[in-house]
Structure formats: C-alpha cells, structure tokens
Design a protein around this motif. Structure first.
Motif, mmCIF file in Angstrom:
data_model
loop_
_atom_site.group_PDB
_atom_site.id
_atom_site.type_symbol
_atom_site.label_atom_id
_atom_site.label_comp_id
_atom_site.label_asym_id
_atom_site.label_seq_id
_atom_site.Cartn_x
_atom_site.Cartn_y
_atom_site.Cartn_z
ATOM 1 N N PRO A 1 0.819 -1.227 0.000
ATOM 2 C CA PRO A 1 0.000 0.000 0.000
ATOM 3 C C PRO A 1 0.847 1.270 0.000
ATOM 4 O O PRO A 1 0.561 2.220 -0.742
ATOM 5 C CB PRO A 1 -0.810 -0.141 1.289
ATOM 6 C CG PRO A 1 -0.945 -1.617 1.480
ATOM 7 C CD PRO A 1 0.385 -2.164 1.061
ATOM 8 N N ALA A 2 1.909 1.292 0.819
ATOM 9 C CA ALA A 2 2.768 2.482 0.856
ATOM 10 C C ALA A 2 3.523 2.659 -0.448
ATOM 11 O O ALA A 2 3.674 3.787 -0.947
ATOM 12 C CB ALA A 2 3.748 2.385 2.024
ATOM 13 N N THR A 3 3.996 1.564 -1.028
ATOM 14 C CA THR A 3 4.707 1.649 -2.307
ATOM 15 C C THR A 3 3.798 2.191 -3.397
ATOM 16 O O THR A 3 4.182 3.080 -4.172
ATOM 17 C CB THR A 3 5.237 0.269 -2.724
ATOM 18 O OG1 THR A 3 6.090 -0.245 -1.701
ATOM 19 C CG2 THR A 3 6.019 0.354 -4.036
ATOM 20 N N ILE B 1 4.098 5.540 -5.759
ATOM 21 C CA ILE B 1 4.088 5.504 -7.230
ATOM 22 C C ILE B 1 3.003 6.445 -7.768
ATOM 23 O O ILE B 1 3.227 7.199 -8.727
ATOM 24 C CB ILE B 1 3.860 4.062 -7.730
ATOM 25 C CG1 ILE B 1 5.061 3.174 -7.388
ATOM 26 C CG2 ILE B 1 3.618 4.047 -9.245
ATOM 27 C CD1 ILE B 1 4.838 1.701 -7.684
ATOM 28 N N ALA B 2 1.828 6.402 -7.163
ATOM 29 C CA ALA B 2 0.720 7.239 -7.623
ATOM 30 C C ALA B 2 1.029 8.722 -7.487
ATOM 31 O O ALA B 2 0.577 9.541 -8.298
ATOM 32 C CB ALA B 2 -0.546 6.892 -6.845
ATOM 33 N N ALA B 3 1.825 9.066 -6.481
ATOM 34 C CA ALA B 3 2.131 10.476 -6.221
ATOM 35 C C ALA B 3 3.218 11.021 -7.132
ATOM 36 O O ALA B 3 3.380 12.246 -7.228
ATOM 37 C CB ALA B 3 2.555 10.651 -4.756
ATOM 38 N N PRO C 1 4.695 10.766 -11.031
ATOM 39 C CA PRO C 1 4.691 10.246 -12.403
ATOM 40 C C PRO C 1 6.063 9.750 -12.857
ATOM 41 O O PRO C 1 6.143 8.914 -13.768
ATOM 42 C CB PRO C 1 4.238 11.454 -13.237
ATOM 43 C CG PRO C 1 3.504 12.327 -12.271
ATOM 44 C CD PRO C 1 4.192 12.143 -10.952
ATOM 45 N N ASP C 2 7.143 10.258 -12.231
ATOM 46 C CA ASP C 2 8.485 9.851 -12.631
ATOM 47 C C ASP C 2 9.079 8.790 -11.703
ATOM 48 O O ASP C 2 10.281 8.530 -11.732
ATOM 49 C CB ASP C 2 9.423 11.067 -12.651
ATOM 50 C CG ASP C 2 9.573 11.712 -11.265
ATOM 51 O OD1 ASP C 2 8.704 11.457 -10.392
ATOM 52 O OD2 ASP C 2 10.536 12.478 -11.064
ATOM 53 N N HIS C 3 8.249 8.156 -10.885
ATOM 54 C CA HIS C 3 8.754 7.150 -9.947
ATOM 55 C C HIS C 3 9.464 6.026 -10.707
ATOM 56 O O HIS C 3 8.962 5.531 -11.727
ATOM 57 C CB HIS C 3 7.598 6.566 -9.133
ATOM 58 C CG HIS C 3 8.026 5.858 -7.881
ATOM 59 N ND1 HIS C 3 8.652 4.630 -7.894
ATOM 60 C CD2 HIS C 3 7.922 6.212 -6.569
ATOM 61 C CE1 HIS C 3 8.912 4.250 -6.651
ATOM 62 N NE2 HIS C 3 8.485 5.194 -5.829
ATOM 63 N N HIS C 4 10.626 5.621 -10.214
ATOM 64 C CA HIS C 4 11.441 4.646 -10.946
ATOM 65 C C HIS C 4 10.745 3.297 -11.123
ATOM 66 O O HIS C 4 11.010 2.576 -12.097
ATOM 67 C CB HIS C 4 12.786 4.434 -10.234
ATOM 68 C CG HIS C 4 12.672 3.708 -8.926
ATOM 69 N ND1 HIS C 4 12.313 4.329 -7.754
ATOM 70 C CD2 HIS C 4 12.857 2.406 -8.618
ATOM 71 C CE1 HIS C 4 12.286 3.454 -6.772
ATOM 72 N NE2 HIS C 4 12.619 2.274 -7.267
ATOM 73 N N LEU C 5 9.841 2.939 -10.221
ATOM 74 C CA LEU C 5 9.178 1.644 -10.349
ATOM 75 C C LEU C 5 8.181 1.598 -11.511
ATOM 76 O O LEU C 5 7.829 0.518 -11.975
ATOM 77 C CB LEU C 5 8.471 1.285 -9.042
ATOM 78 C CG LEU C 5 9.384 0.786 -7.913
ATOM 79 C CD1 LEU C 5 8.590 0.557 -6.640
ATOM 80 C CD2 LEU C 5 10.137 -0.495 -8.309
ATOM 81 N N ARG C 6 7.757 2.749 -12.001
ATOM 82 C CA ARG C 6 6.884 2.744 -13.182
ATOM 83 C C ARG C 6 7.599 2.124 -14.385
ATOM 84 O O ARG C 6 6.980 1.460 -15.221
ATOM 85 C CB ARG C 6 6.434 4.166 -13.519
ATOM 86 C CG ARG C 6 5.445 4.771 -12.525
ATOM 87 C CD ARG C 6 4.996 6.146 -12.969
ATOM 88 N NE ARG C 6 4.067 6.756 -12.037
ATOM 89 C CZ ARG C 6 2.757 6.561 -12.046
ATOM 90 N NH1 ARG C 6 2.225 5.776 -12.972
ATOM 91 N NH2 ARG C 6 1.978 7.148 -11.150
ATOM 92 N N ARG C 7 8.904 2.349 -14.455
ATOM 93 C CA ARG C 7 9.687 1.756 -15.538
ATOM 94 C C ARG C 7 10.122 0.334 -15.224
ATOM 95 O O ARG C 7 10.227 -0.510 -16.116
ATOM 96 C CB ARG C 7 10.930 2.614 -15.813
ATOM 97 C CG ARG C 7 10.620 4.028 -16.249
ATOM 98 C CD ARG C 7 11.888 4.805 -16.609
ATOM 99 N NE ARG C 7 12.798 4.915 -15.457
ATOM 100 C CZ ARG C 7 12.685 5.845 -14.518
ATOM 101 N NH1 ARG C 7 11.691 6.731 -14.577
ATOM 102 N NH2 ARG C 7 13.544 5.901 -13.513
#
Length: 362
Positions: free
Chosen positions: A118-120, A124-126, A128-134
């Motif tokens: 949930p925290a992760t 990510i939602a907060a 847009p450039d979060h590294h986990l999106r890639r």
C-alpha cells in the motif's frame, strides 16, 4: 532451484518488521527443496542487534551498505540464481537495486516482492516519474504480503505482468503459547515500532484508551517510543526481540494490532503481528480493516474496533475466560489455514507455473 533474495534482514528484527515474515516463509520454501541465499546490507545497526544466528536453511550474506557493496553482492547472486528476488524496504540503495536486478545479466527469473505494497503504490501514484513505473513491467512477477484485489489491480495498472499476494502467516515453531511473565503483565499490550504513518493511529487506538482507563495497565513494546509522552499507566519496554514475543503475547489479557495508515485504507493487509499473536495464544483486538473476516471471524476469533472508544469498550467487557476462548479459537483457525507451510506451497506452485510458461515460450 537457487533463490537469491535481497531483503532488509533475515537475522535481525531491529527496526525490521518483515523479519519474521522472511524467516517463516523462506524456511518453509527451503523445505520444499529451494537453495536460498539471503543478501542483506550492514545498515541501521541491525547486525549489532541480531536475534538469531545464521539459520541452517539459508546462507546469509551481509554486504557493506555502499554502492560497491550492493553491486558486488548482486553480481555474485546473478551468476548463480535461478530466482532473483528484490524485496521492498531494504533500506539502502533500494531504487538502484530495483533497477539493477532486471538489467544484470542472468538466467534467473526476476521477482519484485513488496512487503509494504500500500505504501509503495501510494508513492508511485504520487510521482509520475517514480522509478518503479519503468521497472515493474520488466519483472516476471510481483508478490506482495498483503493488499488483496485493490493491490493486485493497482500493480497491474502500472504494468505488472502479474501480482499475487502471499500473506503473512504463522510459524508454529517460533510463535506458540508460553507461561506469562510478570514484568509484561497488563490488560492490553501493543508491539509496534514507532513509524510516522502509524503513530497517529496508535495514539487513537492505544494511548488515548490508556488515558481514559487509568485503572487498567498497558504495555508498549517496540523501538522509537523512548521520547514519546505517554500516560502513567503505559509501561514502555523498548525493542522486543522475537525470542520474547511469546512472553509478550502471553502476559496480557489482550493484545492490540494497529495497522499503518495505508494498509488500513487498502484492507486485506494483516500484519505479521495478527498471526504471531494468535499463534502465541493472545486474545487479539484489531483496528478495523476490510478483509479481516478472510482470516479470523470477528467476535469469535478476534475483536474488531473502529475507534479508540470501541477498543475501550472491548477491554472493559473482556473477562479472562472469554479472552482465553477467543484466543484458542483464533489459534486453531490460524494453524489450520494460515501457516507459512501453506504460503510456501502457494509460492512453489506460482514459480512452477512461470517456469513452465517460460520453457514453453523458448
């Protein structure tokens, strides 16, 4: 099959709530024939606060908490692994490891194992450039230790090939009923480290209750509470190692569980304490969260409180014989359905399925 696992710590529960999850699950996975090496950084004084020796069912490799340290450890792991796992919350160089695990040359399947999904997902939602999106779309599988359908949907929404919760559970050889200890005796105990996203809830569900019930005794275990102002009937006992968990759970009339903010919002995220307390024979009072009835039956196997007022009401009405009956029913339910043996079999079936698909594709 060789499993190389990068996590916070296997040998120390100091500022490391995932320790008993790792231990219980990996021990049972090893019994299924997996060859396990656990990589952990020398960070946060955890090695100075070890509460178990290196276990016989896994090799523990402690690497320096430096850039060279994690890179050298990953290079070694990648050369031998059939499964390469990066857990969330290692504590140092997390982003670097999460990117490198999927880039390092290796024959291994790559898994991301989120022990605080949930925290992760909120992070990510907060951003847009979060590294986990890639990174997430490139992992073969995402595992979480909670969250249910909301977490699965959210991870698939950021590109996960698949996401499967493997919930916390009980290791019956670690958590079991023992004789109460006088110094831990109380009406309500809480075992929880002081964390920013849980402190306000602990004030509401525990400290405020203690203030309203001065005739009752409360025990607060966990790191970080030394500087926190508390009512005079709250006894702070500091860090409680896993070797003392059973005595903590056995010595109170009831034990309280308080979820972190994000876990309460997502639901279906029972922390380790729920299963450990039940295994230790405690009567459990938990804050309310969606999905609790998937694990324990409210009113029969657990008492559920939506507010501090309801915690106080449960405690005021709780006689010793009823507390023992609730605890016994909970322990039977957990032993029947929610041990780490059950979770390890789930994990093994998942890996067999992925391996079969990979071989067919080749």
């Amino acid at each position: 099959m060789k499993l190389c696992f990068f996590g916070s710590s296997l040998v120390s529960s100091y500022w490391n709530g995932a320790a008993t999850y790792y231990r219980g699950l990996l021990k049972e996975i090893a019994r299924l024939g997996y060859d396990i090496t656990f990589y952990e950084p020398d960070a946060f004084e955890r090695q100075a606060h070890r509460d178990i020796a290196d276990p016989p069912w896994a090799r523990v490799r402690v690497y320096p908490a430096t850039s060279d340290g994690w890179q050298s450890a990953l290079d070694k792991a990648a050369r031998s692994a059939d499964l390469l796992v990066k857990a969330s919350g290692v504590g140092v160089f997390d982003a670097e490891l999460e990117a490198a695990v999927i880039d390092v040359p290796s024959k291994a399947l790559r898994l991301y194992w989120d022990v605080d999904a949930p925290a992760t997902l909120d992070a990510i939602a907060a951003r847009p450039d979060h590294h986990l999106r890639r990174a997430i779309p490139r992992y073969d599988l995402v595992l979480t230790y909670g969250g249910g359908d909301p977490v699965v949907t959210a991870y698939r929404g950021v590109g996960a090939r698949d996401c499967v919760p493997i919930y916390n559970a009980l290791d019956p050889q670690t958590h079991f009923p023992v004789t109460p200890v006088d110094k831990l005796g109380c009406d309500l105990g809480l075992l929880a480290n002081r964390l920013p996203d849980r402190e306000a809830r602990i004030e509401q569900f525990f400290l405020d209750v203690a203030a309203r019930m001065p005739e009752r005794q409360f025990v607060l275990g966990g790191s970080g509470w030394e500087s926190k102002g508390t009512p005079s009937n709250v006894r702070k006992v500091g860090h409680v190692g896993t070797g003392d968990h059973n005595a903590f759970f056995a010595s109170g009339l009831a034990t309280l569980n308080v979820n972190r903010d994000s876990m309460a919002r997502y639901g279906f995220s029972p922390p380790t304490r729920v299963f450990e307390a039940a295994g230790g024979g405690a009567c459990l009072i938990t804050d309310a969260w969606v999905g609790i009835d998937s694990f324990l039956e409210p009113g029969q196997e657990v008492l559920v409180a939506a507010s501090g007022d309801e915690v106080a009401e449960h405690l005021a009405a709780l006689a010793l014989d009823r507390a023992r009956a609730i605890a016994e029913r909970a322990r039977k339910r957990i032993l029947a359905h929610h041990t780490y043996r059950h979770r390890a079999l789930q994990f093994s079936h998942l890996i067999e399925g992925i391996s079969t698909k990979t071989e067919a594709a080749e």
